[in-house]
Design a protein around this motif. Structure first.
Motif, PDB file in Angstrom:
ATOM      1  N   GLU A  55       0.913  -1.186   0.117  1.00  0.00           N
ATOM      2  CA  GLU A  55      -0.064  -0.061   0.044  1.00  0.00           C
ATOM      3  C   GLU A  55       0.713   1.425  -0.093  1.00  0.00           C
ATOM      4  N   VAL A  56       2.082   1.196   0.613  1.00  0.00           N
ATOM      5  CA  VAL A  56       3.004   2.479   0.593  1.00  0.00           C
ATOM      6  C   VAL A  56       3.550   2.582  -0.752  1.00  0.00           C
ATOM      7  N   CYS A  57       3.683   1.434  -1.496  1.00  0.00           N
ATOM      8  CA  CYS A  57       4.215   1.468  -2.979  1.00  0.00           C
ATOM      9  C   CYS A  57       3.030   2.287  -3.994  1.00  0.00           C
ATOM     10  N   LEU A  58       1.757   1.778  -3.649  1.00  0.00           N
ATOM     11  CA  LEU A  58       0.626   2.514  -4.147  1.00  0.00           C
ATOM     12  C   LEU A  58       0.294   3.753  -3.941  1.00  0.00           C
ATOM     13  N   GLY A  59       1.135   4.444  -3.033  1.00  0.00           N
ATOM     14  CA  GLY A  59       0.972   5.720  -2.583  1.00  0.00           C
ATOM     15  C   GLY A  59      -0.157   6.171  -1.808  1.00  0.00           C
ATOM     16  N   THR A  90      -0.371   3.332  -9.723  1.00  0.00           N
ATOM     17  CA  THR A  90       0.674   2.198 -10.111  1.00  0.00           C
ATOM     18  C   THR A  90       1.892   3.041 -11.063  1.00  0.00           C
ATOM     19  N   LEU A  91       1.484   3.893 -12.200  1.00  0.00           N
ATOM     20  CA  LEU A  91       2.703   4.089 -12.880  1.00  0.00           C
ATOM     21  C   LEU A  91       3.013   5.402 -12.209  1.00  0.00           C
ATOM     22  N   GLY A  92       2.338   6.385 -11.454  1.00  0.00           N
ATOM     23  CA  GLY A  92       2.905   7.268 -10.791  1.00  0.00           C
ATOM     24  C   GLY A  92       3.656   7.016  -9.397  1.00  0.00           C
ATOM     25  N   SER A  93       3.455   5.662  -8.998  1.00  0.00           N
ATOM     26  CA  SER A  93       3.924   5.405  -7.576  1.00  0.00           C
ATOM     27  C   SER A  93       4.704   3.969  -7.616  1.00  0.00           C
ATOM     28  N   GLN A  94       3.773   3.140  -7.692  1.00  0.00           N
ATOM     29  CA  GLN A  94       4.234   1.729  -7.473  1.00  0.00           C
ATOM     30  C   GLN A  94       5.492   1.290  -8.736  1.00  0.00           C
ATOM     31  N   PHE A  95       5.254   1.795  -9.663  1.00  0.00           N
ATOM     32  CA  PHE A  95       6.200   0.997 -10.871  1.00  0.00           C
ATOM     33  C   PHE A  95       7.734   1.185 -10.298  1.00  0.00           C
ATOM     34  N   ALA A  96       8.492   0.368 -10.494  1.00  0.00           N
ATOM     35  CA  ALA A  96      10.060   0.237 -10.010  1.00  0.00           C
ATOM     36  C   ALA A  96      10.710   0.910 -11.304  1.00  0.00           C
ATOM     37  N   GLY A  97      10.992   2.131 -10.869  1.00  0.00           N
ATOM     38  CA  GLY A  97      11.547   3.180 -12.003  1.00  0.00           C
ATOM     39  C   GLY A  97      12.913   3.941 -11.521  1.00  0.00           C
ATOM     40  N   TRP A  98      13.244   3.476 -10.383  1.00  0.00           N
ATOM     41  CA  TRP A  98      14.517   4.189  -9.853  1.00  0.00           C
ATOM     42  C   TRP A  98      15.389   3.422  -9.521  1.00  0.00           C
ATOM     43  N   GLY A 185       1.966  -8.120  -5.500  1.00  0.00           N
ATOM     44  CA  GLY A 185       1.281  -6.923  -5.274  1.00  0.00           C
ATOM     45  C   GLY A 185       1.319  -5.981  -6.440  1.00  0.00           C
ATOM     46  N   ARG A 186       2.164  -6.142  -7.276  1.00  0.00           N
ATOM     47  CA  ARG A 186       2.283  -5.183  -8.355  1.00  0.00           C
ATOM     48  C   ARG A 186       1.703  -5.696  -9.626  1.00  0.00           C
ATOM     49  N   VAL A 187       0.790  -6.906  -9.463  1.00  0.00           N
ATOM     50  CA  VAL A 187       0.084  -7.574 -10.546  1.00  0.00           C
ATOM     51  C   VAL A 187      -0.790  -6.134 -11.469  1.00  0.00           C
ATOM     52  N   VAL A 188      -1.317  -5.376 -10.562  1.00  0.00           N
ATOM     53  CA  VAL A 188      -2.288  -4.298 -11.273  1.00  0.00           C
ATOM     54  C   VAL A 188      -1.335  -3.354 -12.169  1.00  0.00           C
ATOM     55  N   GLU A 189      -0.186  -2.976 -11.427  1.00  0.00           N
ATOM     56  CA  GLU A 189       0.628  -2.133 -12.075  1.00  0.00           C
ATOM     57  C   GLU A 189       1.394  -2.606 -13.444  1.00  0.00           C
ATOM     58  N   LYS A 203      -4.770   7.097 -18.631  1.00  0.00           N
ATOM     59  CA  LYS A 203      -5.865   7.956 -18.088  1.00  0.00           C
ATOM     60  C   LYS A 203      -7.190   7.632 -18.398  1.00  0.00           C
ATOM     61  N   LYS A 204      -7.308   6.578 -19.355  1.00  0.00           N
ATOM     62  CA  LYS A 204      -8.687   6.169 -19.767  1.00  0.00           C
ATOM     63  C   LYS A 204      -9.102   5.311 -18.638  1.00  0.00           C
ATOM     64  N   ILE A 205      -8.119   4.632 -18.024  1.00  0.00           N
ATOM     65  CA  ILE A 205      -8.506   3.759 -16.826  1.00  0.00           C
ATOM     66  C   ILE A 205      -9.001   4.256 -15.424  1.00  0.00           C
ATOM     67  N   VAL A 206     -10.380   3.819 -15.279  1.00  0.00           N
ATOM     68  CA  VAL A 206     -11.013   4.574 -14.125  1.00  0.00           C
ATOM     69  C   VAL A 206     -11.013   3.590 -12.719  1.00  0.00           C
ATOM     70  N   TYR A 207     -10.947   2.389 -12.794  1.00  0.00           N
ATOM     71  CA  TYR A 207     -10.902   1.438 -11.830  1.00  0.00           C
ATOM     72  C   TYR A 207     -10.095   0.403 -12.150  1.00  0.00           C
ATOM     73  N   ALA A 208      -9.491  -0.174 -11.107  1.00  0.00           N
ATOM     74  CA  ALA A 208      -8.572  -1.426 -11.610  1.00  0.00           C
ATOM     75  C   ALA A 208      -8.402  -2.266 -10.132  1.00  0.00           C
ATOM     76  N   ASN A 209      -8.427  -3.659 -10.361  1.00  0.00           N
ATOM     77  CA  ASN A 209      -8.007  -4.461  -9.238  1.00  0.00           C
ATOM     78  C   ASN A 209      -7.653  -5.761  -9.908  1.00  0.00           C
TER      79      ASN A 209
END
Length: 320
Positions: A55-59, A90-98, A185-189, A203-209
């Motif tokens: 949940e931390v990774c998900l911001g 997901t893209l704005g937080s959880q993605f492992a990009g750093w 837990g990165r499955v949705v990301e 940005k077209k994605i409204v909800y996800a699980n």
């Protein structure tokens, strides 16, 4: 008021610090004042700590719950993740990009989580979702085999333009309970990243699980990395709810999303990684996707499905 993924994640980190003993984690402070939350390096960690780290990774914009799910004739621990802010969480937080290292190269950690939205790592991704966080606190999850020291804190603080004392690093190796949970837990990301790569505006994605099994813990970090990736590749499933005008076009995009369409698919990921001389750049990036995807178009009511859960390959990679 603008949403701050770092401020929301900080609320979860505060809980982790307060309940450290119950969560079986350690909280340390560096000499420059940063908080290091050890969730699996020297500490044992726990299932609940894994949920909170996810949940931390998900911001702070998603929920994560470890449950038990049936895969063929076996019951396995799995994680269910949901978010009402799919691109941002997901893209704005959880993605492992750093990728974070020190000058000597003696420390290496893969950074994911809300601090990326301050440092804009990578910048193109934040341009695509039109987001940059503003916060005097930086929270980052580090997938690393050892705990960071002052020098790494300085790298994060400088990249995020915050004081070192306002840096909070949650750390766990792949070969730990928390590490294994947060990767599944990165499955949705993973699904959102892949579908955006093959043509859908995130940005077209409204909800996800979505959900994925949790890999059995392996003490070898490289083999653990193979297993943890396989949970999503072979048995991860994602549900996306989108606003889209053209159903035919959407259907073609969905077909390209699952991992099974990759030329690298069909064997345990560790074997693929080994054959690529342990170089991710020699692996088809299309493999990093969930096994199956369902996309519901909110504008038309039509659903598009692609991919399937691969029980034999899941059992093979998990040693069942």
């Amino acid at each position: 008021m603008a949403i701050s993924v770092n401020q929301y994640a900080k609320l979860i980190v505060d809980r982790m610090i307060e309940d450290a003993q119950l969560l079986q984690i350690n909280v340390n402070k560096t000499s420059n004042g940063a908080h290091i939350i050890d969730a699996g390096v020297d500490a044992r960690g726990s299932i609940i700590a894994g949920e909170l780290a996810t949940e931390v990774c998900l911001g702070g914009l998603g929920t994560a719950k470890v449950i038990t799910s049936q895969y063929g004739d076996v019951l396995l621990p799995s994680i269910m993740v949901s978010t009402n802010y799919p691109p941002l969480s997901t893209l704005g937080s959880q993605f492992a990009g750093w990728r974070i290292t020190n000058k000597e190269g003696k420390f290496y950690g893969m950074g994911s989580g809300p601090a990326r939205a301050l440092s804009l790592k990578p910048k193109k991704m934040y341009q695509e979702i039109d987001y940059q966080d503003k916060s005097d606190v930086a929270v980052l999850f580090l997938e690393a085999d050892k705990l960071p020291k002052d020098e790494i804190v300085e790298v994060v603080a400088e990249g995020c333009n915050v004081a070192p004392s306002n840096v909070y690093l949650v750390v766990a190796p792949t070969s730990s309970m928390v590490g294994s949970i947060q990767i599944s837990g990165r499955v949705v990301e993973t699904g959102i990243h892949k579908i955006s790569e093959v043509g859908l505006d995130p940005k077209k994605i409204v909800y996800a699980n979505g959900s994925a099994p949790i890999a059995p813990i392996h003490p070898d970090s490289t083999k653990a990395m193979g297993r943890t990736n396989d949970q999503i590749i072979t048995a991860g499933h994602v549900n996306l709810f989108v606003d889209y005008d053209n159903d035919d076009e959407l259907g073609e995009i969905v077909k390209k999303t699952p991992s099974g369409g990759s030329k690298s698919y069909g064997k345990p990921f560790y074997q693929t990684f080994k054959e690529a001389n342990f170089d991710f750049y020699n692996i088809d990036p299309g493999i990093f996707a969930p096994a199956s995807v369902l996309v519901n178009n909110l504008k038309t009511g039509k659903s598009h499905v692609a991919g399937k859960i691969d029980i034999p390959l899941l059992k093979k990679t998990n040693g069942l």
